[in-house]
Design an enzyme around this catalytic site. Structure first.
Site, mmCIF file in Angstrom:
data_model
loop_
_atom_site.group_PDB
_atom_site.id
_atom_site.type_symbol
_atom_site.label_atom_id
_atom_site.label_comp_id
_atom_site.label_asym_id
_atom_site.label_seq_id
_atom_site.Cartn_x
_atom_site.Cartn_y
_atom_site.Cartn_z
ATOM 1 N N HIS A 63 0.858 -1.187 0.000
ATOM 2 C CA HIS A 63 0.000 0.000 0.000
ATOM 3 C C HIS A 63 0.885 1.224 0.000
ATOM 4 C CE1 HIS A 63 -4.195 -1.216 0.802
ATOM 5 N NE2 HIS A 63 -3.612 -2.339 1.152
ATOM 6 N N TYR A 87 -7.174 -2.721 11.224
ATOM 7 C CA TYR A 87 -6.203 -3.536 11.992
ATOM 8 C C TYR A 87 -4.890 -2.800 12.241
ATOM 9 C CZ TYR A 87 -4.309 -4.660 7.345
ATOM 10 O OH TYR A 87 -3.790 -4.576 6.082
ATOM 11 N N GLU A 88 -4.675 -1.673 11.551
ATOM 12 C CA GLU A 88 -3.457 -0.898 11.805
ATOM 13 C C GLU A 88 -3.575 -0.085 13.097
ATOM 14 O OE1 GLU A 88 -1.665 0.836 8.010
ATOM 15 O OE2 GLU A 88 -3.592 0.106 7.293
ATOM 16 N N ALA A 115 -8.349 -6.719 -2.083
ATOM 17 C CA ALA A 115 -7.835 -8.083 -2.205
ATOM 18 C C ALA A 115 -8.662 -8.931 -1.254
ATOM 19 C CB ALA A 115 -6.369 -8.122 -1.809
ATOM 20 N N HIS A 254 0.706 -13.012 3.110
ATOM 21 C CA HIS A 254 0.568 -11.703 2.456
ATOM 22 C C HIS A 254 1.293 -11.674 1.105
ATOM 23 C CE1 HIS A 254 -0.362 -7.472 2.285
ATOM 24 N NE2 HIS A 254 0.903 -7.090 2.319
HETATM 25 N N1 HPA Z 1 -8.710 -13.360 4.260
HETATM 26 C C1 HPA Z 1 -8.891 -12.080 4.661
HETATM 27 N N2 HPA Z 1 -8.438 -11.058 3.964
HETATM 28 C C2 HPA Z 1 -7.782 -11.309 2.807
HETATM 29 C C3 HPA Z 1 -7.573 -12.604 2.345
HETATM 30 C C4 HPA Z 1 -8.069 -13.691 3.125
HETATM 31 O O1 HPA Z 1 -7.916 -14.877 2.778
HETATM 32 N N3 HPA Z 1 -6.902 -12.522 1.177
HETATM 33 C C5 HPA Z 1 -6.717 -11.190 0.939
HETATM 34 N N4 HPA Z 1 -7.250 -10.461 1.932
#
Ligand code: HPA
Length: 280
Positions: A63, A87-88, A115, A254
């Site tokens: 990001h 979550y940050e 994503a 990630h």
């Molecule tokens: N879970 C939650 N968030 C996400 C995932 C996942 O599998 N893939 C990308 N972001």
């Protein structure tokens, strides 16, 4: 809790306006590994988030942190290259601050990307899903960005969420994808706080709930956008297939999420170009 009011949003708008007076009716939010979409903008003015007062900084790999104002297919758009996540450690008001700023910049149509993990067993890594609904688990469990004092000049106290993902825009997205030969799923996104990925038991539970893709963003931004009366269109790039078996050989990570972005960006770029061409 960090709370903002209209003066805070106006302060950010004034700084952005000192870079460019360009009017932008369309906003873009680019998710993990998808920031490359901003490269498609012509005549771009780039403003680092650090220059915009109140703007949450993204601390996550994949990001970048800049606002890009430019032309896509003749349509002026304001794009967030990188977003902050709950979550940050930010509050929901901080995470959704950029949507308020976009509202005051004149954005009437918001297109978001994220994503996500594929819960639907028919989805494969690299696929794209159009959101037709969401389950905002974080909001449902007491962390809704619209909590707190409500400014009626910004939006109503109790906004309806039945028609959250604009039907005409979804139809348009399908038309563009079909013409380009891109497979486009349509389904339900579930928003969790993260940052840990889901356990196999959680994955099985989310499927029973009727969710097709799982991620850690978007739903709260969409609530704020709908509160602001914007039309909303949103896409999940499926970066990994959810693992529902504790004895599975691999784990979600990630890196695979960012890698899959490379396959997804060209597809989403084609779809977004086609959509905004019609909006222009
Ligand atoms: N879970 C939650 N968030 C996400 C995932 C996942 O599998 N893939 C990308 N972001």
């Amino acid at each position: 809790m960090t709370m903002y009011d209209k003066a805070d949003y106006e302060h950010a708008v004034a700084v952005i306006r000192s870079y460019t007076a360009q009017q932008t009716g369309v906003g873009l939010v680019l998710g993990s590994g998808l920031g490359g979409l901003a490269d498609a903008l012509a005549d771009a003015v780039t403003i680092p988030y650090t220059e915009i007062p109140g703007w949450p900084q993204s601390t996550v790999v994949g990001h970048s942190g800049e606002l890009v104002i430019g032309r896509l297919e003749g349509c002026w758009v304001v794009a967030q290259r990188g977003r902050a996540h709950y979550y940050e450690g930010y509050t929901m008001q901080q995470v959704t601050f950029p949507i308020r700023v976009m509202q005051l910049l004149g954005v009437r149509t918001l297109i978001l990307t994220n994503a996500a993990g594929g819960l639907n067993t028919g989805y494969r890594t690299g696929d794209v899903m159009l959101l037709n609904d969401h389950i905002n688990l974080v909001g449902m469990t007491g962390n809704n960005p619209l909590m707190g004092p409500n400014d009626e000049s910004i939006g109503p106290r109790f906004p309806g969420m039945t028609h959250t993902y604009d039907r005409d825009l979804r139809r348009l997205a399908h038309q563009v994808a079909d013409e380009a030969g891109i497979k486009l799923h349509e389904g339900v996104y579930v928003c969790l706080s993260g940052p840990s990925y889901e356990t196999p038991a959680e994955i099985r539970m989310l499927r029973i709930w009727g969710a097709d893709a799982v991620g850690m963003s978007t739903a709260h931004e969409v609530l704020v956008a709908r509160h602001a009366g914007m039309r909303v269109l949103a896409f999940s790039g499926i970066t990994n297939e959810a693992i529902d078996d504790p004895d599975h050989e691999t784990d979600t990570n990630h890196e695979e999420v960012l890698d899959a972005g490379k396959v997804i960006v060209p597809k989403l770029t084609t779809i977004l170009r086609g959509v905004v061409r019609t909006l222009a």
